[in-house]
Write a protein that holds these residues in place. Structure first.
Motif, PDB file in Angstrom:
ATOM      1  N   ASP A 154     -15.666  39.688 -35.212  1.00 20.05           N
ATOM      2  CA  ASP A 154     -15.300  39.216 -36.557  1.00 20.05           C
ATOM      3  C   ASP A 154     -14.709  40.360 -37.376  1.00 20.05           C
ATOM      4  O   ASP A 154     -13.749  40.170 -38.143  1.00 20.05           O
ATOM      5  N   LEU A 155     -15.288  41.553 -37.222  1.00 13.03           N
ATOM      6  CA  LEU A 155     -14.795  42.730 -37.937  1.00 13.03           C
ATOM      7  C   LEU A 155     -13.376  43.061 -37.510  1.00 13.03           C
ATOM      8  O   LEU A 155     -12.503  43.367 -38.337  1.00 13.03           O
ATOM      9  N   PHE A 156     -13.122  42.995 -36.197  1.00 14.09           N
ATOM     10  CA  PHE A 156     -11.786  43.267 -35.677  1.00 14.09           C
ATOM     11  C   PHE A 156     -10.769  42.231 -36.189  1.00 14.09           C
ATOM     12  O   PHE A 156      -9.613  42.554 -36.428  1.00 14.09           O
ATOM     13  N   ALA A 157     -11.213  40.999 -36.330  1.00 16.62           N
ATOM     14  CA  ALA A 157     -10.313  39.954 -36.818  1.00 16.62           C
ATOM     15  C   ALA A 157      -9.868  40.234 -38.251  1.00 16.62           C
ATOM     16  O   ALA A 157      -8.724  39.943 -38.630  1.00 16.62           O
ATOM     17  N   LYS A 158     -10.779  40.822 -39.043  1.00 15.22           N
ATOM     18  CA  LYS A 158     -10.454  41.138 -40.435  1.00 15.22           C
ATOM     19  C   LYS A 158      -9.688  42.455 -40.551  1.00 15.22           C
ATOM     20  O   LYS A 158      -8.971  42.677 -41.537  1.00 15.22           O
ATOM     21  N   HIS A 159      -9.863  43.344 -39.574  1.00 18.92           N
ATOM     22  CA  HIS A 159      -9.215  44.667 -39.602  1.00 18.92           C
ATOM     23  C   HIS A 159      -8.511  44.884 -38.267  1.00 18.92           C
ATOM     24  O   HIS A 159      -9.006  45.627 -37.397  1.00 18.92           O
ATOM     25  N   PRO A 160      -7.364  44.257 -38.065  1.00 18.87           N
ATOM     26  CA  PRO A 160      -6.695  44.320 -36.750  1.00 18.87           C
ATOM     27  C   PRO A 160      -6.199  45.703 -36.363  1.00 18.87           C
ATOM     28  O   PRO A 160      -5.965  45.953 -35.181  1.00 18.87           O
ATOM     29  N   VAL A 161      -6.049  46.605 -37.343  1.00 19.65           N
ATOM     30  CA  VAL A 161      -5.639  47.977 -37.042  1.00 19.65           C
ATOM     31  C   VAL A 161      -6.795  48.905 -37.413  1.00 19.65           C
ATOM     32  O   VAL A 161      -7.168  49.007 -38.582  1.00 19.65           O
ATOM     33  N   ILE A 162      -7.355  49.576 -36.392  1.00 20.12           N
ATOM     34  CA  ILE A 162      -8.527  50.432 -36.598  1.00 20.12           C
ATOM     35  C   ILE A 162      -8.173  51.857 -36.216  1.00 20.12           C
ATOM     36  O   ILE A 162      -7.542  52.094 -35.173  1.00 20.12           O
ATOM     37  N   ALA A 163      -8.577  52.793 -37.060  1.00 23.83           N
ATOM     38  CA  ALA A 163      -8.244  54.208 -36.843  1.00 23.83           C
ATOM     39  C   ALA A 163      -8.682  54.657 -35.461  1.00 23.83           C
ATOM     40  O   ALA A 163      -9.840  54.478 -35.072  1.00 23.83           O
ATOM     41  N   GLY A 164      -7.754  55.223 -34.725  1.00 27.96           N
ATOM     42  CA  GLY A 164      -8.028  55.713 -33.381  1.00 27.96           C
ATOM     43  C   GLY A 164      -7.867  54.667 -32.303  1.00 27.96           C
ATOM     44  O   GLY A 164      -7.836  54.990 -31.110  1.00 27.96           O
ATOM     45  N   ASN A 169      -5.047  45.799 -29.250  1.00 31.04           N
ATOM     46  CA  ASN A 169      -4.791  44.581 -30.006  1.00 31.04           C
ATOM     47  C   ASN A 169      -6.036  43.701 -29.948  1.00 31.04           C
ATOM     48  O   ASN A 169      -6.363  43.149 -28.890  1.00 31.04           O
ATOM     49  N   PRO A 170      -6.763  43.558 -31.072  1.00 32.29           N
ATOM     50  CA  PRO A 170      -7.999  42.768 -31.050  1.00 32.29           C
ATOM     51  C   PRO A 170      -7.812  41.351 -30.520  1.00 32.29           C
ATOM     52  O   PRO A 170      -8.726  40.787 -29.913  1.00 32.29           O
ATOM     53  N   ALA A 171      -6.626  40.781 -30.713  1.00 31.74           N
ATOM     54  CA  ALA A 171      -6.391  39.418 -30.248  1.00 31.74           C
ATOM     55  C   ALA A 171      -6.381  39.318 -28.735  1.00 31.74           C
ATOM     56  O   ALA A 171      -6.537  38.222 -28.182  1.00 31.74           O
ATOM     57  N   GLU A 172      -6.211  40.457 -28.061  1.00 30.46           N
ATOM     58  CA  GLU A 172      -6.160  40.477 -26.600  1.00 30.46           C
ATOM     59  C   GLU A 172      -7.507  40.817 -25.963  1.00 30.46           C
ATOM     60  O   GLU A 172      -7.599  40.946 -24.751  1.00 30.46           O
ATOM     61  N   ILE A 173      -8.543  40.980 -26.789  1.00 23.17           N
ATOM     62  CA  ILE A 173      -9.879  41.292 -26.257  1.00 23.17           C
ATOM     63  C   ILE A 173     -10.541  40.020 -25.750  1.00 23.17           C
ATOM     64  O   ILE A 173     -10.657  39.030 -26.481  1.00 23.17           O
ATOM     65  N   VAL A 446     -15.249  51.180 -40.379  1.00 21.00           N
ATOM     66  CA  VAL A 446     -14.045  50.350 -40.263  1.00 21.00           C
ATOM     67  C   VAL A 446     -13.664  49.779 -41.624  1.00 21.00           C
ATOM     68  O   VAL A 446     -12.488  49.807 -42.023  1.00 21.00           O
ATOM     69  N   GLU A 447     -14.652  49.293 -42.363  1.00 20.17           N
ATOM     70  CA  GLU A 447     -14.364  48.691 -43.664  1.00 20.17           C
ATOM     71  C   GLU A 447     -13.934  49.717 -44.701  1.00 20.17           C
ATOM     72  O   GLU A 447     -13.277  49.375 -45.687  1.00 20.17           O
TER      73      GLU A 447
END
Length: 640
Positions: A154-164, A169-173, A446-447
């Motif tokens: 859910d966190l990845f869905a809200k923040h699709p670009v994460i430092a590092g 691509n979260p959608a491909e997990i 992340v947030e």
């Protein structure tokens, strides 16, 4: 003969999840009539695993019932589910877990008359259910990881670009993998024989044992252990000598005597509940194989005072399995030469450190475990980490609690090593608590939207500097030697005061309610389960104090007899003996005006005054150490 018995490749050792259906089970068990019993393995809050002997005939007659979880029950009041399964409400149902490996536990001393093979017991991991609720350690870990996975996705869905992790691509997990592993250390000795403490201590200081060549039956048992772990599919990676021990001796018959050595066995990482199940199996194998070779094994955290204890370093990591089958380590940054960790990695590490005070009771809840966690012998007593000298120069600081493991040639190797667990730590609840703590930090990092340099600055801040997540008054990172480069006062101020007793450790649950909330998020490790764990740990602590520690110390006190001869003694002998007598009386002898420490502890326990019990326990330990040292010096001066 023992090797032929234990390494019979014709035997059935593992039944994998895809084989756990009625038709396949009947086929396998028919082919292996030497497997004559079934045991349902639940794990209570103290980490104890249940074991019983159900005849195979009964299992096969009602195999559907067993697989559906309706055929077996146990007495929950007889295991550690304190305050939950009570004498007047003790029924606990046992539900089979068909998501993990089932193991066959062979009896090396009992053989089937027809086949000549060892008789086996099929150990089936299960969940414990009381009044419709899962009330066991395996359930807590399993449900925790499902919750953490959902929250991170859910966190990845809200923040699709994460430092590092810009390359992910979260959608491909497809799913997350919670990779973890344990390292099992233990002491092995010849029955009824002990090496002198001075010899053990000297050998350790001179580093005579670490990774030395094993000999005789110790070597045989270690090799057979590794072979047996391989048969069970644990994929052992190494077995070696640890830092403690002395060289054994060979008697006139060619047998090894006076064996006292510390060993370690490692096997490949796994994920989720399987990691903890594998650790339970490994302990059984180690104990049985060494016993077959005439040796005793101790998994105690500190079986020998003054010598290195046994840890069980626990590694945690999080990876993503992508839809194309690729595995991506979410702790590793895109450029490992530029940064230590990704935002997920920094968050996990910060979460572990910030919330460790309420995780620690699950790690160290016995007198034995806290005996190991004292300064010296690389004991991880301080809540602090080490990242390394620079991102492109990984290093290992063995004096800290949470170690960052990195390999510049393998981004999948990045993980966090928690150095505080011991072989009797409840690995199920420990890993659950670790990942819940990780989740708290991952969300914060992340947030925050901060870049990796800002996150590195946060974990590297000095005490007194305000951060966006970590506590202001604490320091969380050092590349220095915690014990050599800081005084005891500095360690306590910067990294927190380590608990001296089980009671002090358990008090963290009340002292840090905001951190307890981190562990109870998702309502899986429920507050009532924490209370149950605390009650059980408290009962064991009181009982061990009254029925083991005080009687052992009392016996040690009365064994310290006067040795000097009045005609040949010196003033030094007389002075030391007076001090010894005063300490013996302080510990064990009452007067009308003053009660001994032993009596005072018994009274405080009876009154439920655990703060006083805790203080007196510390005083008793310090007084016993002073007395033993003084009596040792006194004996050394006797030459009559």
């Amino acid at each position: 003969m023992a090797a032929l018995i234990m390494n019979n490749k014709d035997l059935l050792y593992v039944i994998k999840p895809e084989e756990q259906n009625e038709s396949t089970l009947r086929e396998l068990l028919t082919l292996h009539p030497e497997i004559q019993f079934v045991s349902l393995m639940g794990v209570d809050f103290a980490g104890n695993d249940t074991d019983e002997k159900i005849p195979m005939k009964i299992f096969l007659e009602d195999i559907d019932g067993f697989l559906a979880g309706s055929a077996a029950q146990t007495d929950g009041s007889s295991v550690v589910l304190t305050g939950i399964a009570t004498l007047n409400d003790a029924r606990v149902d046992m539900k089979v877990d068909k998501t993990v490996n089932w193991f066959v536990d062979y009896n090396y001393e009992h053989f089937d008359a027809e086949s000549g093979r060892m008789i086996g017991t099929l150990r089936i991991p299960c969940y414990l259910i009381h009044n419709g609720n899962h009330v066991d350690s395996r359930s807590i870990l399993n449900d925790t990881l499902a919750y953490v996975e959902k929250e991170i996705m859910d966190l990845f869905a809200k923040h699709p670009v994460i430092a590092g992790l810009e390359h992910v691509n979260p959608a491909e997990i497809e799913k997350l993998l919670f990779t973890s592993a344990t390292e099992l250390e233990f002491w092995v000795k010849t029955p009824r024989e002990d090496a002198p403490l001075e010899a053990l201590s000297s050998s350790q200081v001179m580093q005579e044992q670490y990774w030395q060549r094993t000999r005789g039956n110790v070597r045989t048992a270690l090799e057979q252990t590794i072979q047996t772990l391989e048969l069970y599919g644990l994929e052992p990676e190494m077995g070696h000598k640890e830092c403690g021990g002395v060289k054994g001796q060979i008697d006139a018959a060619g047998h090894m005597t006076h064996v006292m050595e510390q060993l370690e066995v490692d096997w490949k990482f796994s994920s989720g509940v399987q990691t903890a199940d594998n650790e339970l199996l490994a302990r059984i194998i180690v104990k049985e194989v060494f016993r077959m070779n005439g040796l005793e094994v101790s998994f105690q955290a500190k079986p020998i005072p003054g010598v290195a204890g046994s840890g069980e370093h626990t590694h945690v990591g999080i990876a993503a399995k992508m839809k194309n089958g690729k595995i991506v380590n979410l702790f590793s940054p895109k450029d490992m030469h530029k940064d230590f960790l990704s935002a997920v990695g920094y968050g996990a590490l910060m979460g572990l450190l910030k919330n460790y005070e309420v995780t620690n009771p699950f790690i160290s809840c016995t007198i034995d475990s806290l005996n190991r966690l004292k300064p010296g012998f690389e004991a991880p007593v301080c809540i602090v980490t080490s990242l390394g000298l620079s991102p492109d120069n990984p290093s290992r600081n063995r004096t800290i609690l949470a170690g960052l493991i990195r390999d510049l040639d393998n981004d999948k190797a990045t993980r966090i090593e928690m150095r505080s667990p011991n072989p009797y730590t409840n690995t199920y609840i420990a890993i659950a608590a670790f990942y819940l703590s990780c989740l708290d930090g991952i969300k914060a990092c992340v947030e925050s939207g901060k870049d990796l340099k800002a996150l590195e600055k946060e974990i590297s801040k000095k005490a007194g500097e305000e951060g966006f997540y970590l506590d202001t008054d604490r320091q969380y990172r050092t590349e220095e030697d915690v014990f050599e480069d800081f005084t005891a006062e500095e360690r306590s101020k910067l990294f927190g005061e380590p608990p001296a007793t089980v009671w002090e450790n358990l008090c963290a649950f009340e002292k840090y309610p905001e951190k307890v909330a981190v562990l109870t998020q998702g309502n899986i490790l429920k507050k009532e389960y924490i209370d149950s764990f605390m009650q059980g740990a408290l009962i064991r602590w009181k009982t061990e104090l009254l029925t083991r520690l005080i009687p052992e110390n009392y016996q040690a006190v009365i064994d310290m007899k006067r040795l000097h001869n009045q005609e040949t003694c010196t003033d030094c002998d007389l002075a030391m003996w007076r001090k010894i007598q005063n300490l013996r009386a302080k510990l064990a002898k009452d007067s009308f005006e003053e009660k001994s420490i032993f009596t005072a502890i018994r009274r405080a326990v009876a009154e439920g005054d655990y703060d006083t019990v805790s203080k007196l326990k510390v005083e008793m330990g310090a007084t016993m150490e002073e007395l033993k040292t003084l009596y040792h010096d006194y004996k050394q001066n006797i030459i009559d």
